[in-house]
Structure formats: C-alpha cells, structure tokens
Design an enzyme around this catalytic site. Structure first.
Site, PDB file in Angstrom:
ATOM      1  N   HIS A   1       0.939  -1.185   0.074  1.00 49.22           N
ATOM      2  CA  HIS A   1      -0.088  -0.023  -0.092  1.00 49.22           C
ATOM      3  C   HIS A   1       0.827   1.007   0.000  1.00 49.22           C
ATOM      4  CE1 HIS A   1      -3.587  -2.251   1.901  1.00 49.22           C
ATOM      5  NE2 HIS A   1      -3.049  -3.118   1.068  1.00 49.22           N
TER       6      HIS A   1
ATOM      7  N   GLU B   1       1.096   3.703   1.857  1.00 51.13           N
ATOM      8  CA  GLU B   1       1.904   4.139   3.327  1.00 51.13           C
ATOM      9  C   GLU B   1       2.782   2.970   3.890  1.00 51.13           C
ATOM     10  OE1 GLU B   1      -2.724   5.230   2.865  1.00 51.13           O
ATOM     11  OE2 GLU B   1      -1.760   3.478   2.710  1.00 51.13           O
TER      12      GLU B   1
ATOM     13  N   CYS C   1      -1.783  -0.492   7.390  1.00 48.28           N
ATOM     14  CA  CYS C   1      -0.827   0.494   7.595  1.00 48.28           C
ATOM     15  C   CYS C   1      -0.726   1.480   8.782  1.00 48.28           C
ATOM     16  CB  CYS C   1      -1.353   1.661   6.155  1.00 48.28           C
ATOM     17  SG  CYS C   1      -1.059   0.919   4.716  1.00 48.28           S
TER      18      CYS C   1
END
Length: 155
Positions: A53, A55, A86
């Site tokens: 992802h 992040e 995250c």
C-alpha cells in the site's frame, strides 16, 4: 499545519499516478520540518505484493533506506484513510502525525461495504497514538477513488 493542503495535493497526485501505473488510487507523502522527505504510490499490482500500500510501502522503504525508525517528528499525508495494516505500521514507527483526505467510510460507501474507521480503531487500541487530521482535500480524493472503483474492484 498551514501546508496541509499543499502536501495533500501531492498525495492526491500520487494516487492518480498509481492508477496510471496500473495500481489502485492511493498516494502518500512523508514530511519533516515542512519538507517532503519521501513519497510513494500504491504498488500492489506492479510489485505483485498485496501489502504494498502507499503508506506501508513508504514506511518500509523510508526506514530501510535511511535507518530512521522513530518517526515522531514526521507527518504522513495519505490521499485516503489508511487501512489497519498501514495504521499498524504507523504505530510501530511512532509516526507523529497523520493527515488524510477521504475517510475509510467514504471509501466503503464507494465500494458498497461497511466502513470501519480504521485509524481510530487501531490507534485507540495501541500504545502509540499519532495526532490525526482528516478531510484535507477530501473531495479531490473522492473524485479519483470514485472514478477508479466505478470501473475496478478492490484488490
């Protein structure tokens, strides 16, 4: 805080770039002392890694490349409220502040799912609680999320 919209604009731009590169529309920017120190876009498809992802990938790469693992003096800007994974990475790195655009509830409405308010749940149940600011450039982020997920499923 006065530059929140400026840094969020970059996170939103990265979410558009992620789509252009064949990934889902999420972008993240890490800032310290008013300067961007690292940025990343979602790369779950191009890296064949469902955990990449925007992040988590940013935190993984930044910490690995710099050796910095205590981020209490940093702010992370995310185009959309980060997921549980995250947020967990933000707890482990002791992120000082999180700023996001669209909320998890916003995203879940687009996807036809029930929102969980990820950040609040993770941070309330952990030993580290970054300061959180939400809704910065929310409409801009929602436009990109809606355009993408009206044609694509969530990976």
């Amino acid at each position: 805080m006065e530059n929140d919209a400026l840094f969020m604009k970059e996170a939103v731009r990265l979410s558009e770039l992620a789509v252009a590169h064949g990934n889902e529309p999420f972008g993240a920017v890490l800032v310290k002392d008013g300067e961007v120190v690292y940025s990343n876009e979602n790369q779950i498809y191009t890296c064949t890694d469902p955990t990449f992802h925007a992040e988590a990938g940013l935190l993984r790469r930044f910490c690995g490349e710099t050796g910095v693992t205590d981020l209490r003096s940093y702010t992370l800007y995310s185009s959309c409220e980060p997921c549980f994974m995250c947020c967990g990475a933000m707890v482990w790195t002791k992120l000082g502040r999180l700023v996001y655009g669209a909320s998890d509830i916003d995203l879940c409405k687009i996807l036809g799912e029930t929102g969980a308010e990820c950040c609040r749940l993770v941070f309330e149940n952990s030993g580290w609680k970054p300061e959180v600011t939400s809704g910065i450039l929310r409409e801009e982020s929602l436009k990109i999320l809606t355009a993408y997920f009206s044609k694509n499923g969530k990976g």
